[in-house]
Enzyme design. Structure first.
Site, PDB file in Angstrom:
ATOM      1  N   GLU A   1      30.999  38.625  37.042  1.00 23.68           N
ATOM      2  CA  GLU A   1      32.169  37.998  36.416  1.00 23.68           C
ATOM      3  C   GLU A   1      32.735  36.934  37.354  1.00 23.68           C
ATOM      4  O   GLU A   1      32.687  37.087  38.580  1.00 23.68           O
ATOM      5  CB  GLU A   1      33.237  39.045  36.093  1.00 23.68           C
ATOM      6  CG  GLU A   1      34.108  39.422  37.261  1.00 23.68           C
ATOM      7  CD  GLU A   1      35.204  40.429  36.915  1.00 23.68           C
ATOM      8  OE1 GLU A   1      36.150  40.062  36.192  1.00 23.68           O
ATOM      9  OE2 GLU A   1      35.104  41.575  37.385  1.00 23.68           O
TER      10      GLU A   1
ATOM     11  N   ASP B   1      34.188  47.785  54.815  1.00 23.43           N
ATOM     12  CA  ASP B   1      34.695  46.455  55.176  1.00 23.43           C
ATOM     13  C   ASP B   1      35.838  46.035  54.249  1.00 23.43           C
ATOM     14  O   ASP B   1      35.876  44.903  53.763  1.00 23.43           O
ATOM     15  CB  ASP B   1      33.539  45.449  55.124  1.00 23.43           C
ATOM     16  CG  ASP B   1      33.834  44.154  55.871  1.00 23.43           C
ATOM     17  OD1 ASP B   1      34.870  44.091  56.574  1.00 23.43           O
ATOM     18  OD2 ASP B   1      33.039  43.209  55.738  1.00 23.43           O
TER      19      ASP B   1
ATOM     20  N   ARG C   1      39.737  39.240  53.052  1.00 20.66           N
ATOM     21  CA  ARG C   1      38.691  38.225  52.820  1.00 20.66           C
ATOM     22  C   ARG C   1      37.643  38.693  51.807  1.00 20.66           C
ATOM     23  O   ARG C   1      36.926  37.884  51.228  1.00 20.66           O
ATOM     24  CB  ARG C   1      37.996  37.866  54.144  1.00 20.66           C
ATOM     25  CG  ARG C   1      37.297  39.046  54.785  1.00 20.66           C
ATOM     26  CD  ARG C   1      36.593  38.746  56.107  1.00 20.66           C
ATOM     27  NE  ARG C   1      36.105  40.009  56.675  1.00 20.66           N
ATOM     28  CZ  ARG C   1      36.841  40.814  57.441  1.00 20.66           C
ATOM     29  NH1 ARG C   1      38.057  40.457  57.783  1.00 20.66           N
ATOM     30  NH2 ARG C   1      36.356  41.970  57.865  1.00 20.66           N
ATOM     31  N   ASN C   2      37.534  40.009  51.606  1.00 15.25           N
ATOM     32  CA  ASN C   2      36.519  40.554  50.703  1.00 15.25           C
ATOM     33  C   ASN C   2      37.037  40.880  49.308  1.00 15.25           C
ATOM     34  O   ASN C   2      36.332  41.495  48.508  1.00 15.25           O
ATOM     35  CB  ASN C   2      35.878  41.796  51.329  1.00 15.25           C
ATOM     36  CG  ASN C   2      35.010  41.425  52.514  1.00 15.25           C
ATOM     37  OD1 ASN C   2      34.450  40.325  52.543  1.00 15.25           O
ATOM     38  ND2 ASN C   2      34.924  42.305  53.491  1.00 15.25           N
TER      39      ASN C   2
ATOM     40  N   ASP D   1      33.102  42.102  47.624  1.00 14.98           N
ATOM     41  CA  ASP D   1      32.050  41.899  48.631  1.00 14.98           C
ATOM     42  C   ASP D   1      31.608  43.250  49.188  1.00 14.98           C
ATOM     43  O   ASP D   1      32.442  44.016  49.662  1.00 14.98           O
ATOM     44  CB  ASP D   1      32.569  40.990  49.756  1.00 14.98           C
ATOM     45  CG  ASP D   1      31.455  40.529  50.670  1.00 14.98           C
ATOM     46  OD1 ASP D   1      31.284  39.319  50.846  1.00 14.98           O
ATOM     47  OD2 ASP D   1      30.742  41.397  51.229  1.00 14.98           O
TER      48      ASP D   1
END
Ligand code: ADP
Length: 346
Positions: A133, A185, A189-190, A206
């Site tokens: 998506e 993680d 940022r992910n 991510d």
């Protein structure tokens, strides 16, 4: 699955070349376990390449370019759905092929509104595609930094916007915890946003770290330099112990990132110093103007003993109370003070 005959000389070399160029994906077909099932390449939904239209590049990923595009379900369909297409360049190593496949497998098994939705793959030939998506709002860290107040304009965000981003990520984390998936993680940022505007939804998008542990040579490649130390609890960087409580700690750091509008945690400190600080009991300070109720949840996530950290359902319950608490909701946005010039963007 492939029948082999004994080859020698040029035949053998030719055969090796052919294998290297084409059948790598079927030659080495790793399994992936999730929710009690075992999955491999043939469980991935195939999309005919002709049903995709790539429009523009979105950015460079770990493997290759990521494109914005459109996908239609059936050949004659007039309606097209916006998608993101991750590509694997033709000239990739077999390790990259495996990693790319593993990323598709990981994403394909999730089914949750706060985790990026997998649509399908084109793995029949090169370049290989993973279709997911489209999350048009970009990553959470960049969004937060762009939302800082400027001399000529107040921040477009309010406390409830920040809290809502945090709750979205917590919901995705709760789902992963329920399914015994350790992300490894969790960081701003992910996470990606559906849109930058009101009504935005944050999704975990991510899975690079979880993917990489499927690699045989994981511990050799990159080594410790690749680890997100500032988001990791002591038992993870000291003893390599990863559980859902690892993700709880990282989630606390993500809360801190959100409440500081995208500051680098432990600004100006090298990883080595952070490991020293954290193992001797040091913790991130509350971001400027951070409601005490929210900082309290962060510090609970950073309990030195993993068992004493809250579970994601409990974190969500506490975040829910914060969302109902006028003192929290009415507090002013975090004040952004210019960071020291040492701030690094990693
Ligand atoms: P990396 O491999 O470095 O983790 P990704 O491959 O996840 O990076 O992403 C590379 C770029 O593509 C980033 O700029 C990211 O924001 C963008 N991107 C990745 N997935 C999507 C998506 N589903 N929708 C929109 N942009 C995306």
């Amino acid at each position: 699955r492939m029948r082999r005959k004994i080859l020698s000389g040029p035949d053998l070399q030719l055969n090796r070349l052919r294998e290297a160029s084409d059948s790598m994906m079927t030659e080495y077909n790793p399994n992936y376990e999730f929710g009690g099932g075992t999955y491999s390449l043939r469980d991935l939904k195939d999309i005919p390449r002709e049903h995709l239209r790539l429009v523009k590049a979105l950015g460079q990923g770990a493997f290759g370019e990521v494109y914005q595009g459109f996908f239609k379900h059936r050949a004659g369909d007039a309606v097209e759905m916006p998608v993101a297409v991750k590509t694997l360049p033709e000239l990739s190593t077999s390790q990259a092929e495996t990693d790319f496949l593993m990323e598709a497998l990981i994403m394909s098994k999730f089914n949750h509104p706060n985790i990026v939705h997998f649509i399908g793959v084109c793995f029949d030939k090169h370049p290989r595609f993973i279709v997911i998506e489209l999350l048009a709002g970009g990553d959470l860290k960049t969004f937060l930094r762009e939302s800082r107040p400027k001399p000529d304009r107040a921040s477009p965000l309010m406390m409830k916007d920040l809290l809502s981003c945090i709750i979205d990520v917590a919901k995705g984390c709760k789902y992963m915890e329920e399914n015994r998936f350790i992300h490894r993680d969790i960081a701003a940022r992910n996470c990606l946003l559906t849109t930058k505007g009101p009504g935005r939804v944050v999704k975990i998008a991510d899975f690079g770290m979880a993917r990489d542990i499927y690699r045989a040579d994981y511990y050799r490649k990159g080594g410790k330099a690749m680890l997100p130390i500032k988001w990791m609890p002591p038992e993870a960087f000291l003893d390599g112990i990863f559980t859902s409580k690892t993700d709880v700690w990282s989630f606390g750091v993500l809360m801190w990132e959100v409440m500081s509008l995208g500051y680098m945690p432990y600004t100006g400190c090298a990883n080595r110093e952070v490991m020293q600080l954290v193992t001797s009991g040091g913790r991130l300070e509350p971001p400027a103007n951070c409601p005490t109720q929210l900082y309290a949840i962060m510090t609970q996530c950073w309990n030195p003993s993993p068992d004493k950290r809250p579970s994601f359902p409990l974190i969500l319950e506490r975040l829910g109370y914060c969302m109902q608490d006028p003192d929290v909701i009415k507090s002013a946005l975090p004040v952004y003070t210019k960071p020291p010039s040492t701030e690094r963007d990693t």
